[in-house]
Write an enzyme that holds these catalytic residues in place. Structure first.
Site, PDB file in Angstrom:
ATOM      1  N   GLU A  75      39.106  46.070 -22.587  1.00 59.69           N
ATOM      2  CA  GLU A  75      39.982  47.121 -23.118  1.00 59.69           C
ATOM      3  C   GLU A  75      40.172  46.789 -24.586  1.00 59.69           C
ATOM      4  O   GLU A  75      40.930  45.886 -24.943  1.00 59.69           O
ATOM      5  CB  GLU A  75      41.311  47.150 -22.341  1.00 59.69           C
ATOM      6  CG  GLU A  75      42.109  48.418 -22.557  1.00 59.69           C
ATOM      7  CD  GLU A  75      42.958  48.378 -23.812  1.00 59.69           C
ATOM      8  OE1 GLU A  75      42.531  48.975 -24.836  1.00 59.69           O
ATOM      9  OE2 GLU A  75      44.022  47.761 -23.790  1.00 59.69           O
ATOM     10  N   GLU A 109      39.377  49.896 -37.864  1.00 60.09           N
ATOM     11  CA  GLU A 109      40.708  49.804 -37.260  1.00 60.09           C
ATOM     12  C   GLU A 109      41.592  48.873 -38.088  1.00 60.09           C
ATOM     13  O   GLU A 109      41.255  47.724 -38.332  1.00 60.09           O
ATOM     14  CB  GLU A 109      40.596  49.266 -35.831  1.00 60.09           C
ATOM     15  CG  GLU A 109      41.933  49.166 -35.110  1.00 60.09           C
ATOM     16  CD  GLU A 109      41.783  48.562 -33.721  1.00 60.09           C
ATOM     17  OE1 GLU A 109      42.609  48.898 -32.858  1.00 60.09           O
ATOM     18  OE2 GLU A 109      40.866  47.745 -33.517  1.00 60.09           O
ATOM     19  N   THR A 146      35.457  40.894 -30.956  1.00 58.46           N
ATOM     20  CA  THR A 146      35.601  39.822 -29.963  1.00 58.46           C
ATOM     21  C   THR A 146      35.174  40.307 -28.584  1.00 58.46           C
ATOM     22  O   THR A 146      34.509  39.583 -27.830  1.00 58.46           O
ATOM     23  CB  THR A 146      37.049  39.319 -29.925  1.00 58.46           C
ATOM     24  OG1 THR A 146      37.435  38.870 -31.237  1.00 58.46           O
ATOM     25  CG2 THR A 146      37.202  38.167 -28.945  1.00 58.46           C
ATOM     26  N   GLY A 147      35.540  41.539 -28.240  1.00 59.75           N
ATOM     27  CA  GLY A 147      35.163  42.082 -26.937  1.00 59.75           C
ATOM     28  C   GLY A 147      33.656  42.181 -26.762  1.00 59.75           C
ATOM     29  O   GLY A 147      33.126  41.884 -25.684  1.00 59.75           O
ATOM     30  N   CYS A 194      46.988  49.300 -29.477  1.00 63.69           N
ATOM     31  CA  CYS A 194      45.571  49.673 -29.472  1.00 63.69           C
ATOM     32  C   CYS A 194      45.357  51.173 -29.370  1.00 63.69           C
ATOM     33  O   CYS A 194      44.385  51.705 -29.892  1.00 63.69           O
ATOM     34  CB  CYS A 194      44.836  48.948 -28.347  1.00 63.69           C
ATOM     35  SG  CYS A 194      45.415  49.375 -26.686  1.00 63.69           S
ATOM     36  N   LYS A 199      44.862  33.344 -20.374  1.00 59.01           N
ATOM     37  CA  LYS A 199      44.854  32.714 -21.686  1.00 59.01           C
ATOM     38  C   LYS A 199      45.545  33.676 -22.658  1.00 59.01           C
ATOM     39  O   LYS A 199      44.952  34.658 -23.108  1.00 59.01           O
ATOM     40  CB  LYS A 199      43.411  32.416 -22.121  1.00 59.01           C
ATOM     41  CG  LYS A 199      43.317  31.512 -23.355  1.00 59.01           C
ATOM     42  CD  LYS A 199      43.398  32.325 -24.627  1.00 59.01           C
ATOM     43  CE  LYS A 199      43.373  31.458 -25.867  1.00 59.01           C
ATOM     44  NZ  LYS A 199      43.735  32.218 -27.089  1.00 59.01           N
ATOM     45  N   GLY A 237      41.685  43.185 -26.445  1.00 62.53           N
ATOM     46  CA  GLY A 237      41.724  42.690 -27.814  1.00 62.53           C
ATOM     47  C   GLY A 237      40.818  43.482 -28.724  1.00 62.53           C
ATOM     48  O   GLY A 237      40.514  44.655 -28.470  1.00 62.53           O
ATOM     49  N   SER A 238      40.343  42.835 -29.761  1.00 57.50           N
ATOM     50  CA  SER A 238      39.574  43.526 -30.794  1.00 57.50           C
ATOM     51  C   SER A 238      38.158  43.851 -30.326  1.00 57.50           C
ATOM     52  O   SER A 238      37.611  43.197 -29.434  1.00 57.50           O
ATOM     53  CB  SER A 238      39.492  42.658 -32.053  1.00 57.50           C
ATOM     54  OG  SER A 238      38.634  41.553 -31.852  1.00 57.50           O
TER      55      SER A 238
END
Length: 495
Positions: A269, A399, A250-251, A303, A194, A246-247
Site C-alpha cells: 500500500e 509525491e 521502497t515498496g 498517503c 517493524k 510506505g513510499s
C-alpha cells in the site's frame, strides 16, 4: 493555551529502556545501537529504541513461527474474534496514553491522535474480529465423466499463510500497525511488526496490551530499528508474506526482493499524487471546509490525501483566494495544544524533503500563498498552494507527502481526465460536484483504486482500499484482505 498534561503512565513508559517485543516480553540486546525518538515539535529526544540485529530479527521470526504452528493456527475463529475484540477494548481503555505517545513521537495534533488514530484503531480491530468467523471456501461440482458409476465432488478451503512481516510507516503507526495485526490474526497468521524508527512507541505499547487481552505469547512480535531491520525481516525464510505500507520507491524494492525470495507473498500500500477535481458547478464555500480538512489532516502526511487539486477555470480564482485565507487562519503550534490544527512535520528528514519542494516552487515563482519559513524550534512548515501549469513539473509528478498542494485549472472534462491520469500513481482521487451524470461518467475513467465523491481521504473498514499502477498491490480491509493472508487449497474427491 490548552496544552495538555502528560500522563504519569506516559512519563513512566518513556523512561524505560525500550527493547523489542518478542515471545510476549521485552527483549534487550545490550550490543545493539540505540536510536533516539525525537519529538518533532521540540527537536528533543523523548525516548530511545534498539536498532535490531539480524539475530534479533531471526529470534522474532522464530517466535512467530513457533506460535503459529503450536498455538494460534489451532485457535478457533471465534476465539480469535474474542481476543481481537478484547484488544480493541483495551485500546479504548488506554486511549489517552496511546494518543500522547503518538503525538510526542509523530507531531500529530492531539485531537487527531485521539479521535482519528486511536479511535479508528479500535474500530478496525473490531472489523477484523468480525471477519475471523467469515473465512469461507466453496463446494464445486466437477464435470469429470463417470466410467463405472463413480461420482466426484470438490471443495476449497482457506488456510492461514503463516508468519507475516508487517512493515509500518511513521505517519499513522498505531492505526496502520493495527490493520496489519488485525489482518494477520483474524486469518490465523502470526506477525512480526517493524514500525518506523521515528514512531515505534505506540506499537510497543499495543503489543503489551495484546498479552493483557489474552493473545498468546509470540503471536504478535515487534522489532524496532532502521531500514536494514526491515530487510532482515523480509529475507527471513520463516516469513511467508510481507505487508508493507510506505513510499513507492521502497515498496518497489520490497516487491522485487520478495520475488527473489521464492515468490514470497507481498501486499504493497504505497503513496500517490492524488487528485481532487472540482467541477464547474461546485460551491466553493460549501465544499472548502471538508476539502481543506481532507487535504491537510496531519499536515498532509496521509498517503491518500489530495496533492493535485484540479479546479474548473470558472472557479479557479475564487478557490485560490478563499483557500489561501483558510490556510493562513489555521492555528499552528504545539501538537499537545488542543487549540491548534496544524503541527510540525513528523521528522527532520521529511521536513528537509518538503523544504526542497518549496524551494523549487519559490525559485519558479509558483507559490500562490503560504510556504514561508517558520522560525524557531520544531519541524514546522506553513502550508502552501502552488500553481502548476506543466505536467512535467516535479510538483505535478512527485509525491511531496506534506502541506505543499498543487492547484491546476482545467476547461474540459477531457483535459481533466488526461491530467489526472498523467501519473505513474493510482491510489486515490475525488470528484466534487452535484452533477451526478458527469460524476458517473468520470468514475470509471479515473485510474485510481479509490474514488470519493464530495469527500476525500476518509476510510471505512467495510470498504476495500488499495492502489493501481505504482501505488500498490493488493487491498486492505473489507473481506478483500483475506485473499492476501490465506492460501486457497482445492480438494477433489472420488466416491
Amino acid at each position: 493555551m490548552s496544552q495538555i498534561e502528560i500522563l504519569d503512565e506516559v512519563q513512566q513508559f518513556l523512561q524505560r529502556q525500550h527493547g523489542h517485543f518478542i515471545a510476549g516480553k521485552s527483549y534487550i540486546d545490550a550490543n545493539e545501537v540505540r536510536i533516539d525518538i525525537i519529538n518533532p515539535a521540540t527537536e528533543l529526544a523523548v525516548a530511545s529504541i534498539a536498532d535490531a540485529s539480524v539475530a534479533t530479527v531471526a529470534l522474532a521470526a522464530q517466535s512467530a513461527e513457533t506460535s503459529f504452528k503450536n498455538v494460534w493456527s489451532k485457535v478457533t475463529p471465534y476465539e480469535r474474534s474474542l481476543k481481537l475484540n478484547k484488544l480493541a477494548e483495551l485500546v479504548e481503555q488506554n486511549a489517552e496514553e496511546l494518543a500522547q505517545l503518538e503525538t510526542l513521537s509523530s507531531g500529530k495534533i492531539i485531537t487527531i491522535a485521539r479521535h482519528l488514530e486511536v479511535a479508528q484503531t479500535a474500530v478496525f480491530l473490531r472489523h477484523f474480529a468480525s471477519c475471523a468467523t467469515k473465512i469461507e471456501g466453496k463446494t464445486i461440482q466437477p464435470s469429470l465423466p463417470s466410467m463405472q458409476g463413480e461420482q466426484y465432488t470438490a471443495f476449497t478451503i482457506r488456510q492461514p499463510i503463516g508468519v507475516v512481516a508487517g512493515i509500518v510507516p511513521w505517519n499513522f503507526t498505531l492505526m496502520i500497525g493495527a490493520w496489519k495485526i488485525g489482518s494477520a490474526l483474524s486469518t490465523g497468521c502470526t506477525i512480526v511488526v517493524k514500525p518506523s524508527e521515528f514512531t515505534s512507541l505506540s506499537l510497543l505499547r499495543l503489543a503489551e496490551l495484546a498479552i493483557q487481552a489474552g493473545i498468546p505469547e509470540g503471536v504478535i512480535n515487534v522489532v524496532t530499528g532502521a531500514g536494514k531491520t526491515g530487510q532482515y525481516l523480509i529475507d527471513s525464510p520463516l516469513v511467508k508474506k510481507v505487508s508493507f505500507t510506505g513510499s513507492v520507491p521502497t515498496g518497489i524494492r520490497i516487491g522485487q526482493q520478495t520475488m527473489h525470495n521464492d515468490l514470497k507473498r507481498v501486499s504493497l500500500e504505497l503513496g500517490g499524487k492524488n487528485a481532487a477535481a472540482l467541477l464547474s458547478d461546485v460551491n466553493i464555500d460549501e465544499i472548502l471546509p471538508v476539502l481543506i480538512q481532507s487535504t491537510f489532516v496531519h499536515q498532509g502526511q496521509v498517503c491518500a490525501a489530495p496533492e493535485r487539486i484540479f479546479v474548473h477555470q470558472s472557479k479557479y480564482d475564487e478557490f485560490v483566494t478563499k483557500a489561501s485565507a483558510v490556510l493562513q487562519s489555521m492555528p499552528m503550534g504545539s501538537p499537545l495544544d488542543a487549540a491548534n490544527v496544524f503541527g510540525p512535520l513528523s521528522n527532520k528528514a521529511h521536513y528537509e524533503k518538503v523544504q526542497h519542494y518549496l524551494s523549487l516552487a519559490r525559485a519558479k515563482g509558483q507559490i500562490l500563498s503560504g510556504g514561508e519559513d517558520v522560525e524557531g524550534i520544531g519541524y514546522f512548515v506553513k502550508p502552501a498552494l502552488i500553481k502548476v501549469d506543466d505536467v512535467h513539473d516535479p510538483l505535478f509528478i512527485e509525491e511531496t507527502f506534506g502541506p505543499v498542494i498543487s492547484v491546476i485549472p482545467f476547461d474540459t472534462e477531457e483535459a481533466l481526465l488526461s491530467m489526472i491520469n498523467n501519473s505513474r500513481f493510482g491510489l486515490a482521487a475525488s470528484v466534487w460536484s452535484n452533477d451526478m451524470s458527469k460524476i458517473f461518467r468520470l468514475i470509471p475513467k479515473i485510474e485510481a483504486g479509490s474514488v470519493w465523491v464530495n469527500m476525500h481521504t476518509f476510510l471505512d473498514p467495510s470498504v476495500p482500499f488499495g492502489g493501481m499502477k505504482a501505488s500498490g498491490i493488493g487491498r486492505e480491509f473489507s473481506d478483500a484482505y483475506i485473499d492476501d493472508y490465506t492460501e486457497l487449497k482445492s480438494v477433489m474427491m472420488r466416491f
